[in-house]
Design an enzyme around this catalytic site. Structure first.
Site, PDB file in Angstrom:
ATOM      1  N   GLN A 196      -0.820   7.023  -8.378  1.00 26.03           N
ATOM      2  CA  GLN A 196      -0.860   6.780  -6.932  1.00 26.03           C
ATOM      3  C   GLN A 196      -0.047   7.839  -6.189  1.00 26.03           C
ATOM      4  O   GLN A 196       1.037   7.564  -5.664  1.00 26.03           O
ATOM      5  CB  GLN A 196      -0.301   5.382  -6.626  1.00 26.03           C
ATOM      6  CG  GLN A 196      -1.223   4.257  -7.101  1.00 26.03           C
ATOM      7  CD  GLN A 196      -0.555   2.895  -7.067  1.00 26.03           C
ATOM      8  OE1 GLN A 196       0.604   2.755  -7.482  1.00 26.03           O
ATOM      9  NE2 GLN A 196      -1.261   1.893  -6.607  1.00 26.03           N
ATOM     10  N   ASP A 228       0.317  -1.631   4.022  1.00 23.71           N
ATOM     11  CA  ASP A 228       0.991  -1.644   2.713  1.00 23.71           C
ATOM     12  C   ASP A 228       2.178  -0.678   2.699  1.00 23.71           C
ATOM     13  O   ASP A 228       2.109   0.420   3.255  1.00 23.71           O
ATOM     14  CB  ASP A 228      -0.047  -1.199   1.660  1.00 23.71           C
ATOM     15  CG  ASP A 228       0.441  -1.327   0.234  1.00 23.71           C
ATOM     16  OD1 ASP A 228       0.665  -2.460  -0.205  1.00 23.71           O
ATOM     17  OD2 ASP A 228       0.587  -0.281  -0.439  1.00 23.71           O
ATOM     18  N   GLU A 270       4.141  -4.677   5.523  1.00 23.80           N
ATOM     19  CA  GLU A 270       4.845  -5.055   4.300  1.00 23.80           C
ATOM     20  C   GLU A 270       6.106  -4.203   4.225  1.00 23.80           C
ATOM     21  O   GLU A 270       6.060  -3.023   3.877  1.00 23.80           O
ATOM     22  CB  GLU A 270       3.971  -4.788   3.068  1.00 23.80           C
ATOM     23  CG  GLU A 270       4.616  -5.316   1.805  1.00 23.80           C
ATOM     24  CD  GLU A 270       4.392  -4.466   0.566  1.00 23.80           C
ATOM     25  OE1 GLU A 270       4.712  -4.944  -0.522  1.00 23.80           O
ATOM     26  OE2 GLU A 270       3.912  -3.320   0.677  1.00 23.80           O
ATOM     27  N   HIS A 336       0.819 -12.051  -3.747  1.00 25.06           N
ATOM     28  CA  HIS A 336       0.089 -11.541  -4.910  1.00 25.06           C
ATOM     29  C   HIS A 336       0.971 -10.710  -5.839  1.00 25.06           C
ATOM     30  O   HIS A 336       0.519 -10.254  -6.884  1.00 25.06           O
ATOM     31  CB  HIS A 336      -1.094 -10.698  -4.429  1.00 25.06           C
ATOM     32  CG  HIS A 336      -0.648  -9.493  -3.641  1.00 25.06           C
ATOM     33  ND1 HIS A 336      -0.037  -9.611  -2.418  1.00 25.06           N
ATOM     34  CD2 HIS A 336      -0.698  -8.171  -3.912  1.00 25.06           C
ATOM     35  CE1 HIS A 336       0.263  -8.406  -1.969  1.00 25.06           C
ATOM     36  NE2 HIS A 336      -0.131  -7.511  -2.852  1.00 25.06           N
TER      37      HIS A 336
HETATM   38  C1  NOJ Z   1       2.465  -3.276  -2.306  1.00 23.27           C
HETATM   39  C2  NOJ Z   1       1.412  -4.205  -2.794  1.00 23.27           C
HETATM   40  O1  NOJ Z   1       1.716  -5.507  -2.366  1.00 23.27           O
HETATM   41  C3  NOJ Z   1       1.374  -4.088  -4.291  1.00 23.27           C
HETATM   42  O2  NOJ Z   1       0.507  -5.032  -4.840  1.00 23.27           O
HETATM   43  C4  NOJ Z   1       0.960  -2.686  -4.668  1.00 23.27           C
HETATM   44  O3  NOJ Z   1       1.031  -2.521  -6.070  1.00 23.27           O
HETATM   45  C5  NOJ Z   1       1.870  -1.659  -4.018  1.00 23.27           C
HETATM   46  N1  NOJ Z   1       2.102  -1.927  -2.636  1.00 23.27           N
HETATM   47  C6  NOJ Z   1       1.292  -0.276  -4.125  1.00 23.27           C
HETATM   48  O4  NOJ Z   1       0.211  -0.161  -3.237  1.00 23.27           O
END
Ligand code: NOJ
Length: 571
Positions: A196, A228, A270, A336
């Site tokens: 990523q 995110d 988030e 999640h």
């Molecule tokens: C936060 C998300 O909630 C999580 O599930 C994800 O792995 C990471 N960001 C990376 O995008």
């Protein structure tokens, strides 16, 4: 003007003029749909399979919209559904403008949006732009040469920075935040997994592209975004130091752009940050993102669930109480991911582990627990109901995750956070009615007390005493109590360490909501000036009560709760 939320040990607020027919002027904040919305988070791939290939799809979700409507959902938050290799369950996007063909077609998506709107609901979607998948054509191009067209869309360093092995978001699983690209012999930056790579928001082209993505999805009918990884998007990645500078102007820019395209679109961030940081995210006058998850309160709440000690949670509520008029908290119990307890002290975290996730296999990333709520609470329906009554009556908008309304369990054989992402349990037939295929692409929980034969939506659908029945009732009540999302909240002194009493005042209406965190019954006396005022009980069996001599006596069973409205039952 700030939303006034005052928390005092003892309050001397007079009851508002309830019972009189004085009409208060309507306040602008009533117009913000997200202030009082019930948000339901789901992943299309594990919700409902319509074509028998073992994986959930958009048409399956369409079939279940009436279920969500029945539950009282206002907003569906869709986890990533764009084309992706799926190495981080879709949070590794390979094409921002598409629909993952495994989930459906753009036509299916348009139909979904129509069906959602027809039912008076909205959709928000994950916007994952801190990073792309390493399979994204931009990154594929960027790694071909140091002068490639998309090279500067990512963050590179000729040598591995000194603190390159610090600042990982997934410690224990992730080894570094800088990985060598073997073709160009430079290191690329990635806060998350190495597949990523972080986008470089210092490059104006990246910001422009982000705006195109936002504009595109708003055009498809989306009402907002769950943004995110916000703190990582806005970090200035000089050489990727562990504590980088943050550039908050990005949030204002993105907010302004979004509103220029759709005035009421909202961004839910988030950002698991310290309370003192909140103002930077919301903006002093609400010019930043409109909503944030209240991670800070969430972890202290779990400490309260685990120990019965409400002190740190009350303090967290106080510290997160000052937000602008147009802003709103999104409250949640489980999401999640792992439940992140990183902001508790070591000893507090240890206590939560002991009570709710004692085995090392239940813990994750040195800071959290990868279980669903029901197992964390010993599947005790009294505790679960109390937890949801609280969630739906905390200042903010409540967010629940699919399956939590049934008390679904987790599968700790699955890796990392996949444990809480098992398929939705619709009924007691093969594969929980999730799919007609012989096997689901991710295992359905089929054995033990959380197996689909015991825990499923059909079984609970008509049973008022089931968790689904109780949560549905709580949601309906929350919808009839706009004071919670719009009003001023005051914590009342209850005289008991494990009883939380909150009073809400809004537009000549008042609520008093009381929760007992203890496994023992409690009798508390609340200081609520207003002798002779009648409090109407909003939940079934509890009786109406009268405030005598400035004191309200409330008797609560173990894990009991009461919602009262002052003066009138229905305003
Ligand atoms: C936060 C998300 O909630 C999580 O599930 C994800 O792995 C990471 N960001 C990376 O995008």
């Amino acid at each position: 003007m700030k939303r006034t939320v005052i928390y005092l040990l003892l309050t001397f607020l007079p009851w508002p003029a309830t019972g009189q027919d004085k009409v208060a002027p309507r306040k602008i904040k009533e117009n913000f749909w997200y202030k009082n919305s019930i948000i339901y988070n789901l992943e299309i791939g594990v919700f409902k399979d319509s074509d028998g290939d073992g994986r959930g799809d958009i048409n399956g979700l369409i079939q279940k919209l009436d279920y969500l409507k029945m539950l009282g959902v206002d907003v569906i938050w869709l986890a990533p559904f764009q084309p992706s290799p799926g190495a981080d369950d879709g949070y590794d996007v390979a094409d921002y403008y598409g629909i993952d063909p495994k989930l459906g077609t753009p036509g299916d998506f348009a139909e979904l949006m129509h069906q959602v709107k027809k039912r008076g609901m909205r959709v928000i979607m994950d916007l994952v732009i801190n990073h792309t998948s390493d399979q994204h054509p931009w990154f594929q191009n960027a790694r071909t040469s140091k002068t490639a067209r998309y090279r500067d869309w990512y963050v590179w360093s000729p040598a591995k920075p000194r603190d390159g092995n610090k600042g990982m978001v997934f410690p224990g699983v992730q080894k570094t935040v800088w990985t060598l690209d073997t073709t160009t012999r430079e290191y690329y930056y990635h806060r998350f997994y190495k597949f990523q790579p972080d986008l470089n928001f210092m490059n104006p082209e990246v910001m422009q592209e982000t705006q195109r993505i936002i504009g595109y999805w708003l055009n498809q009918g989306i009402s907002g975004f769950r943004l995110d990884a916000v703190p990582f998007i806005i970090e200035v990645p000089k050489t990727g130091s562990e504590k980088p500078k943050l550039d908050f102007s990005f949030l204002n820019d993105i907010r302004q752009f979004t509103q220029s395209r759709q005035a009421d679109a909202a961004i839910l961030g988030e950002a698991n940050v310290e309370p003192k940081e909140n103002v930077n995210y919301f903006g002093k006058n609400g010019e930043g993102i409109q909503m944030m998850f209240n991670f800070f309160a969430n972890q202290h709440l779990f400490y309260a669930f685990a120990t019965g000690d409400l002190g740190p949670f009350k303090k967290a509520m106080e510290e997160t109480s000052q937000i602008p008029q147009s802003s709103q908290w999104a409250n949640f119990l489980r999401n999640h991911d792992e439940i992140d307890l990183g902001r508790l002290t070591d000893s507090q975290r240890r206590k939560v582990y002991e009570a709710m996730g004692p085995d090392t296999n239940m813990q994750l990333y040195d800071r959290g627990i990868r279980r669903r709520l029901a197992p964390m609470m010993g599947n005790d329906i009294r505790r679960l109901e109390m937890a949801y009554s609280l969630l739906f009556s905390l200042p903010g908008a409540p967010v629940i995750r699919y399956g939590e309304e049934l008390g679904m369990g987790d599968d700790l054989r699955l890796k990392e956070r996949l444990s809480v992402r098992t398929p939705m349990q619709w009924n007691g037939t093969k594969n929980a009615g999730f799919t007609d295929a012989d096997s689901a692409f991710r295992p359905v929980i089929s054995t033990g007390e959380y197996g689909f034969e015991k825990v499923n939506a059909e079984r609970q659908w008509r049973d008022e005493s089931s968790l689904l029945g109780r949560i549905t009732a709580i949601i309906q009540m929350r919808k009839a109590c706009p004071e919670v999302g719009l009003g001023d909240a005051t914590i009342l002194e209850s005289g008991s360490d494990d009883v939380l009493a909150i009073r809400y005042d809004y537009q000549n209406q008042s609520l008093i909501i009381v929760h007992n965190f203890s496994e023992q019954p409690r009798k508390v006396t609340l200081a609520v000036p207003g002798a002779g005022v009648k409090l109407y009980s909003l939940f079934g069996s509890a009786a109406d009560v009268e405030v005598g001599n400035d004191r309200l006596a409330v008797q609560l069973p173990a894990y009991g709760f009461r919602w009262y409205r002052a003066g009138r039952l229905i305003p």
